[in-house]
Scaffold this active site. Structure first.
Site, short mmCIF file in Angstrom:
data_model
loop_
_atom_site.label_atom_id
_atom_site.label_comp_id
_atom_site.label_asym_id
_atom_site.label_seq_id
_atom_site.Cartn_x
_atom_site.Cartn_y
_atom_site.Cartn_z
N TYR A 156 0.94 -1.29 -0.03
CA TYR A 156 -0.09 0.01 0.06
C TYR A 156 0.95 1.32 0.13
O TYR A 156 1.67 1.22 0.88
CB TYR A 156 -0.97 0.01 1.21
CG TYR A 156 -1.93 -1.22 1.15
CD1 TYR A 156 -3.11 -1.02 0.40
CD2 TYR A 156 -1.84 -2.46 1.67
CE1 TYR A 156 -4.16 -1.99 0.43
CE2 TYR A 156 -2.52 -3.45 1.64
CZ TYR A 156 -3.68 -3.47 0.79
OH TYR A 156 -4.39 -4.17 0.69
N CYS A 337 -0.12 6.90 -10.94
CA CYS A 337 -0.26 6.07 -9.78
C CYS A 337 -1.60 5.69 -9.77
O CYS A 337 -2.41 6.57 -9.95
CB CYS A 337 0.18 6.64 -8.53
SG CYS A 337 0.30 5.56 -7.29
P1 FAD Z 1 -7.03 -10.15 -2.70
O1 FAD Z 1 -7.42 -11.14 -1.81
O2 FAD Z 1 -5.57 -10.28 -2.96
O3 FAD Z 1 -7.86 -10.50 -4.07
C1 FAD Z 1 -7.29 -9.76 -5.24
C2 FAD Z 1 -8.50 -9.61 -5.81
O4 FAD Z 1 -9.24 -10.67 -6.50
C3 FAD Z 1 -9.84 -8.71 -5.40
O5 FAD Z 1 -10.52 -7.83 -6.24
C4 FAD Z 1 -10.87 -9.77 -4.94
O6 FAD Z 1 -12.14 -9.25 -4.87
C5 FAD Z 1 -10.48 -10.90 -5.93
N1 FAD Z 1 -10.89 -12.11 -5.65
C6 FAD Z 1 -10.37 -12.67 -4.34
N2 FAD Z 1 -10.74 -14.28 -4.54
C7 FAD Z 1 -11.38 -14.26 -5.67
C8 FAD Z 1 -11.86 -15.63 -6.34
N3 FAD Z 1 -12.20 -16.79 -5.65
N4 FAD Z 1 -12.50 -15.36 -7.52
C9 FAD Z 1 -12.35 -14.23 -8.20
N5 FAD Z 1 -11.95 -13.07 -7.67
C10 FAD Z 1 -11.55 -13.10 -6.37
N6 FAD Z 1 -4.36 -0.53 -2.89
C11 FAD Z 1 -4.89 0.27 -2.33
O7 FAD Z 1 -6.26 0.20 -1.88
N7 FAD Z 1 -4.46 1.60 -2.05
C12 FAD Z 1 -3.08 1.57 -2.38
O8 FAD Z 1 -2.42 2.80 -1.96
C13 FAD Z 1 -2.40 0.68 -2.93
N8 FAD Z 1 -1.15 0.76 -3.13
C14 FAD Z 1 -0.49 -0.11 -3.82
C15 FAD Z 1 0.99 -0.13 -4.38
C16 FAD Z 1 1.63 -1.14 -4.85
C17 FAD Z 1 2.96 -0.80 -5.18
C18 FAD Z 1 1.00 -2.32 -5.28
C19 FAD Z 1 1.64 -3.24 -6.11
C20 FAD Z 1 -0.25 -2.20 -4.85
C21 FAD Z 1 -1.10 -1.56 -4.43
N9 FAD Z 1 -2.33 -1.50 -4.05
C22 FAD Z 1 -3.01 -0.62 -3.23
C23 FAD Z 1 -3.10 -2.89 -4.07
C24 FAD Z 1 -3.06 -3.59 -2.87
O9 FAD Z 1 -1.73 -4.26 -2.88
C25 FAD Z 1 -3.86 -5.03 -3.03
O10 FAD Z 1 -3.52 -5.70 -4.21
C26 FAD Z 1 -5.31 -4.86 -3.08
O11 FAD Z 1 -5.66 -3.97 -1.88
C27 FAD Z 1 -6.02 -6.15 -3.13
O12 FAD Z 1 -5.69 -6.96 -2.10
P2 FAD Z 1 -6.86 -7.85 -1.20
O13 FAD Z 1 -5.87 -8.49 -0.29
O14 FAD Z 1 -7.80 -6.79 -0.70
O15 FAD Z 1 -7.51 -8.85 -2.31
#
Ligand code: FAD
Ligand code: A2P
Length: 379
Positions: A156, A337
């Site tokens: 994040y 970004c």
């Molecule tokens: P995850 O659990 O990893 O799931 C990813 C996606 O898949 C979700 O959309 C979810 O709905 C979907 N999903 C989950 N399970 C299933 C399934 N069984 N079937 C279909 N779809 C599914 N995010 C921010 O909000 N703010 C930031 O400032 C930010 N900065 C970032 C900076 C960098 C350098 C990077 C690489 C990423 C950044 N992100 C940011 C993104 C963040 O790292 C996460 O990827 C994001 O919050 C999703 O993570 P999660 O664990 O909630 O979702």
């Protein structure tokens, strides 16, 4: 921060007094300082969320708009300016730092599609970072793909300066959008597929412990060798996080070794007015620093581009192409970004504009990269 306010008249109000704030006409008062050690960007939150009213127990000081103009907030410890290199990976996934949630506030209004939260984390000054870096968060629970192992780290971008929202170097703020999965057949949210870490963060409560890693990232560090440089920032959604940090450093904080006198131009793409993030904070800079700050919004679901399609940040590039190209030729930095999906559209637009100007975009881009003017962090 009394010393930073000087002789200004100040008015102290409990944050939760939504009605009294609105009635007193103070809603637009954006230069907010803080008592004790916590600062609440209450106009950014716009007090739209009931959570804001119910959770806030601390007080803020709201200066009168005229007197507050251009006053800056003192920050500490100034030793955070001393290092020559940014801190990197002080905490790794095998030995993360356990930090504490200070607050979680909804940033968007009721008509925003989806939810984005501002999360303040207390790291006690133990996980220092520079503007533009990211933290890694390890959500609690087991990695479904590796039974017995923890979840993978999610990154994040940090939305605060190195001094944090309380200006004391002890906190970091994140801007997190809940990843929600809708069943394509029913249109209903499917809880089994909700994003793990974003929902954990947005659901967390003050006092909760979280495991973090980092800080990481160098591509979005704010180049400070020239304090009069031009910085063009293109954000979609939570991609605004590092830019909020830059702008606080440029316009809100009194940093003795960084006196910004250049131009910062923010383009923010979100769905609609209710989805705007930190809008009041940015509007305040526009009011106080009209010669140093520009702010353009692309509201994809409220505005149309000239072809009748959704208004995206790349349409704003097209609108201001002459100025943007001139500024780049003069050495401006440009940052992107947010959504990964924006980059192809942005590249197409830049290529088209360059061709119309009789320039070769590929050559121009390789020059921009070579001169370290081109900064991209998309996810
Ligand atoms: P995850 O659990 O990893 O799931 C990813 C996606 O898949 C979700 O959309 C979810 O709905 C979907 N999903 C989950 N399970 C299933 C399934 N069984 N079937 C279909 N779809 C599914 N995010 C921010 O909000 N703010 C930031 O400032 C930010 N900065 C970032 C900076 C960098 C350098 C990077 C690489 C990423 C950044 N992100 C940011 C993104 C963040 O790292 C996460 O990827 C994001 O919050 C999703 O993570 P999660 O664990 O909630 O979702
Ligand atoms: P939309 O979802 O209407 O297509 P938010 O987090 O508020 O949803 O902000 C993300 C913004 O980025 C939205 O306005 C979204 O528009 C927009 N967006 C989506 N895809 C692209 C793209 N390919 N290029 C630029 N902007 C995009």
């Amino acid at each position: 921060m009394a010393h930073a306010l000087g002789a200004q008249v100040s008015l102290s109000l409990p944050v939760g007094t939504d009605v009294s704030l609105r009635k007193s006409g103070l809603k637009g008062c954006n230069n907010v300082s803080f008592h004790n050690n916590f600062w609440v960007p209450f106009t950014s939150l716009d007090l739209r969320s009931n959570k804001v009213q119910s959770k806030c127990r601390f007080k803020v000081v709201c200066m009168s708009v005229q007197q507050a103009s251009k006053s800056k907030v003192a920050v500490k410890p100034l030793e955070l300016e001393d290092a020559k290199e940014p801190p990197l990976n002080l905490y790794k996934p095998k030995e993360p730092y356990t930090a504490t949630i200070v607050s979680v506030e909804r940033l968007v209004g009721p008509k925003a599609p989806g939810e984005t939260c501002h999360i303040v984390i207390d790291h006690g000054g133990n996980v220092p970072y520079w503007e533009g870096q990211s933290y890694g968060i390890i959500p609690p629970g087991e990695n479904p793909k590796k039974p017995g192992a923890p979840h993978n780290v999610r990154l994040y971008s940090i939305a605060s300066t190195r001094y944090g929202d309380s200006f004391d170097g002890k906190t970091a703020s994140l801007c997190v959008r809940r990843a929600v999965y809708y069943d394509p057949e029913t249109g209903e949210e499917d809880p089994s597929k909700m994003g793990v870490c974003s929902n954990f963060l947005c659901d967390s409560k003050p006092g909760d412990k979280i495991r973090l890693t980092g800080p990481s990232g160098k591509v979005m560090l704010l180049p400070e060798d020239d304090p009069n440089a031009t910085h063009i920032m293109m954000a979609t959604g939570t991609g605004v996080a590092p830019f909020r940090a830059y702008l606080r450093r440029m316009f809100m904080e009194d940093v003795p070794t960084y006196k910004f006198g250049g131009l910062a131009w923010l383009f923010l793409g979100v769905a609609n007015t209710d989805s705007l993030l930190y809008d009041d904070e940015f509007a305040g800079y526009l009011r106080d620093y009209p010669d140093n700050f520009r702010y353009d919004k692309a509201l994809s679901r409220e505005q149309k581009n000239k072809r009748g399609g959704k208004m995206y940040v790349q349409d704003k590039i097209e609108e201001y192409s002459d100025e943007i190209f001139r500024l780049l030729d003069e050495g401006a930095h440009i940052y992107f970004c947010g959504l990964k999906g924006m980059m192809p559209g942005i590249q197409d637009t830049l290529k088209r504009v360059a061709e119309q100007r009789g320039e070769n975009w590929d050559e121009k881009l390789s020059q921009l990269r070579k001169k370290k003017q081109w900064h991209v962090e998309v996810y």
